[in-house]
Design a protein around this motif. Structure first.
Motif, PDB file in Angstrom:
ATOM      1  N   UNK A 284      60.930  20.316  74.428  1.00 22.34           N
ATOM      2  CA  UNK A 284      59.539  20.756  74.595  1.00 22.34           C
ATOM      3  C   UNK A 284      58.578  19.641  75.001  1.00 22.34           C
ATOM      4  N   UNK A 285      58.804  18.352  74.575  1.00 20.56           N
ATOM      5  CA  UNK A 285      57.885  17.303  75.040  1.00 20.56           C
ATOM      6  C   UNK A 285      57.887  17.107  76.551  1.00 20.56           C
ATOM      7  N   UNK A 286      58.910  17.632  77.227  1.00 23.15           N
ATOM      8  CA  UNK A 286      59.018  17.448  78.668  1.00 23.15           C
ATOM      9  C   UNK A 286      58.466  18.652  79.450  1.00 23.15           C
ATOM     10  N   UNK A 287      57.961  19.670  78.761  1.00 22.42           N
ATOM     11  CA  UNK A 287      57.410  20.834  79.450  1.00 22.42           C
ATOM     12  C   UNK A 287      56.161  20.426  80.224  1.00 22.42           C
ATOM     13  N   UNK A 288      56.082  20.909  81.450  1.00 17.39           N
ATOM     14  CA  UNK A 288      54.914  20.623  82.289  1.00 17.39           C
ATOM     15  C   UNK A 288      54.455  21.929  82.927  1.00 17.39           C
ATOM     16  N   UNK A 289      53.272  22.376  82.539  1.00 12.91           N
ATOM     17  CA  UNK A 289      52.718  23.614  83.062  1.00 12.91           C
ATOM     18  C   UNK A 289      51.663  23.298  84.124  1.00 12.91           C
ATOM     19  N   UNK A 290      51.360  24.257  85.027  1.00 14.69           N
ATOM     20  CA  UNK A 290      50.345  24.017  86.060  1.00 14.69           C
ATOM     21  C   UNK A 290      48.983  23.700  85.442  1.00 14.69           C
ATOM     22  N   UNK A 291      48.146  23.012  86.209  1.00 12.62           N
ATOM     23  CA  UNK A 291      46.818  22.622  85.723  1.00 12.62           C
ATOM     24  C   UNK A 291      45.975  23.825  85.346  1.00 12.62           C
ATOM     25  N   UNK A 292      46.145  24.939  86.079  1.00 14.82           N
ATOM     26  CA  UNK A 292      45.315  26.098  85.780  1.00 14.82           C
ATOM     27  C   UNK A 292      45.683  26.725  84.446  1.00 14.82           C
ATOM     28  N   UNK A 293      46.875  26.332  83.893  1.00 17.06           N
ATOM     29  CA  UNK A 293      47.260  26.806  82.562  1.00 17.06           C
ATOM     30  C   UNK A 293      46.794  25.835  81.497  1.00 17.06           C
ATOM     31  N   UNK A 294      47.048  24.525  81.747  1.00 17.67           N
ATOM     32  CA  UNK A 294      46.714  23.523  80.739  1.00 17.67           C
ATOM     33  C   UNK A 294      45.228  23.180  80.725  1.00 17.67           C
ATOM     34  N   UNK A 295      44.602  23.212  81.901  1.00 19.93           N
ATOM     35  CA  UNK A 295      43.174  22.894  81.980  1.00 19.93           C
ATOM     36  C   UNK A 295      42.431  23.956  82.778  1.00 19.93           C
ATOM     37  N   UNK A 296      42.325  25.167  82.232  1.00 15.52           N
ATOM     38  CA  UNK A 296      41.634  26.233  82.978  1.00 15.52           C
ATOM     39  C   UNK A 296      40.173  25.878  83.204  1.00 15.52           C
ATOM     40  N   UNK A 297      39.740  26.140  84.432  1.00 11.33           N
ATOM     41  CA  UNK A 297      38.345  25.857  84.764  1.00 11.33           C
ATOM     42  C   UNK A 297      37.440  26.903  84.143  1.00 11.33           C
ATOM     43  N   UNK A 298      36.353  26.458  83.541  1.00 17.64           N
ATOM     44  CA  UNK A 298      35.426  27.444  82.958  1.00 17.64           C
ATOM     45  C   UNK A 298      34.803  28.297  84.040  1.00 17.64           C
ATOM     46  N   UNK A 299      34.637  29.557  83.717  1.00 18.97           N
ATOM     47  CA  UNK A 299      34.038  30.461  84.681  1.00 18.97           C
ATOM     48  C   UNK A 299      32.577  30.089  84.912  1.00 18.97           C
ATOM     49  N   UNK A 300      32.187  30.174  86.168  1.00 18.22           N
ATOM     50  CA  UNK A 300      30.811  29.837  86.508  1.00 18.22           C
ATOM     51  C   UNK A 300      29.855  30.854  85.915  1.00 18.22           C
ATOM     52  N   UNK A 301      28.816  30.331  85.366  1.00 17.07           N
ATOM     53  CA  UNK A 301      27.786  31.186  84.801  1.00 17.07           C
ATOM     54  C   UNK A 301      26.598  31.206  85.762  1.00 17.07           C
ATOM     55  N   UNK A 302      26.302  32.355  86.244  1.00 20.86           N
ATOM     56  CA  UNK A 302      25.179  32.493  87.158  1.00 20.86           C
ATOM     57  C   UNK A 302      23.928  32.871  86.368  1.00 20.86           C
ATOM     58  N   UNK A 303      22.968  31.970  86.427  1.00 21.03           N
ATOM     59  CA  UNK A 303      21.737  32.228  85.681  1.00 21.03           C
ATOM     60  C   UNK A 303      20.872  33.244  86.394  1.00 21.03           C
ATOM     61  N   UNK A 304      21.027  33.279  87.726  1.00 20.42           N
ATOM     62  CA  UNK A 304      20.231  34.232  88.487  1.00 20.42           C
ATOM     63  C   UNK A 304      21.130  35.357  88.952  1.00 20.42           C
TER      64      UNK A 304
END
Length: 292
Positions: free
Chosen positions: A128-148
């Protein structure tokens, strides 16, 4: 008897040789009897020997580690039969993973991997220490919040609205959601069609979203729509029908065929029943037709 005596007759040299041989034998016997040939007792340093043995054992372990196949970071979703075997997984565990992936499902965490494959803790802790997942799994980008958001601008009165057929790019860009690219597309469409017949035609501008069109309607209207001569759907010939946007000769033929079969059209909605009719364009096509 005479022959036997001849065997014991020696020359002077022979007798001297025999005498020297006897002396040599006696001397060797004396040396063996009186000289101590036992070796001295060798003392062994047990601590030094233990250190030496420990060093040898460590070198053996290093050599064994070098011979083991190296594990590099990998995505557990793509473990093959051979890869799983080298990692120490059983055939049942590998099959569970392959069946899970065959359903087009993805493993997104080490915990989920163990739940799916049911590998033992020893194997799991090793790989398990060698598991490597895609960036979108390990570091998902926060959804953009539109104020307007849309629908925040107040609709203008008809007198305040700007004519869509004369609006400039700068005036169009004042609407939320309309930038330089969209304003250019609207004006290019208007120029190509020699003006808008109806504000419905905004749906034909590539990329314009319905909510953006609604915002445009709050500030723009068609005060000078392009003048067109509407064609009678129930009497038009094929050559007349093909002058209507989105109607080609094949569709015109199908319209006339349907009109003849059912003795005319009672409403524009009947056009949907015509073979190969471009249903998505009916609102634009209706702008160029009349029923009588």
């Amino acid at each position: 008897m005479k022959n036997i005596k001849s065997h014991f007759k020696f020359t002077t040299q022979q007798r001297n040789g025999i005498f020297l041989l006897l002396l040599l034998i006696v001397a060797l016997q004396c040396v063996y009897a009186f000289v101590n040939f036992s070796s001295e007792e060798i003392t062994v340093d047990s601590k030094a020997l233990q250190l030496f043995q420990t060093e040898i054992d460590s070198l053996k372990l290093v050599e064994l580690e070098k011979r083991k196949p190296k594990i590099y970071p990998f995505n557990p979703n793509f473990i093959t039969d051979y890869k799983g075997y080298t990692l120490g997984m059983s055939s049942e565990e590998i099959n569970r993973l392959l069946k899970f992936r065959a359903k087009d499902q993805w493993i997104n965490s080490p915990k989920q991997f163990q739940q799916v494959t049911k590998v033992s803790d020893s194997v799991f802790n090793k790989i398990s220490p060698y598991f490597k997942f895609p960036d979108w799994v390990t570091n998902p980008k926060p959804k953009k919040q539109y104020t307007k958001s849309f629908n925040t601008s107040k609709a203008k009165t008809e007198a305040e609205k700007i004519d869509l057929n004369t609006a400039t790019a700068i005036q169009l860009q004042k609407v939320y959601g309309i930038g330089e690219a969209y304003s250019k597309r609207i004006i290019n469409y208007r120029t190509k069609q020699n003006g808008f017949v109806s504000i419905i035609e905004l749906n034909q501008v590539y990329g314009l979203k319905p909510e953006t069109i609604e915002e445009l309607k709050k500030s723009f209207s068609l005060k000078t729509p392009k003048a067109i001569n509407k064609i009678n759907l129930n009497t038009a010939s094929k050559s007349q029908l093909v002058t209507v946007r989105f109607i080609d000769y094949e569709i015109a033929h199908n319209i006339i065929e349907y009109r003849t079969l059912y003795e005319g059209f009672n409403s524009f909605e009947d056009l949907i029943k015509v073979k190969d009719f471009p249903v998505k364009k009916i609102e634009i096509i209706k702008l160029y037709l009349r029923l009588n």
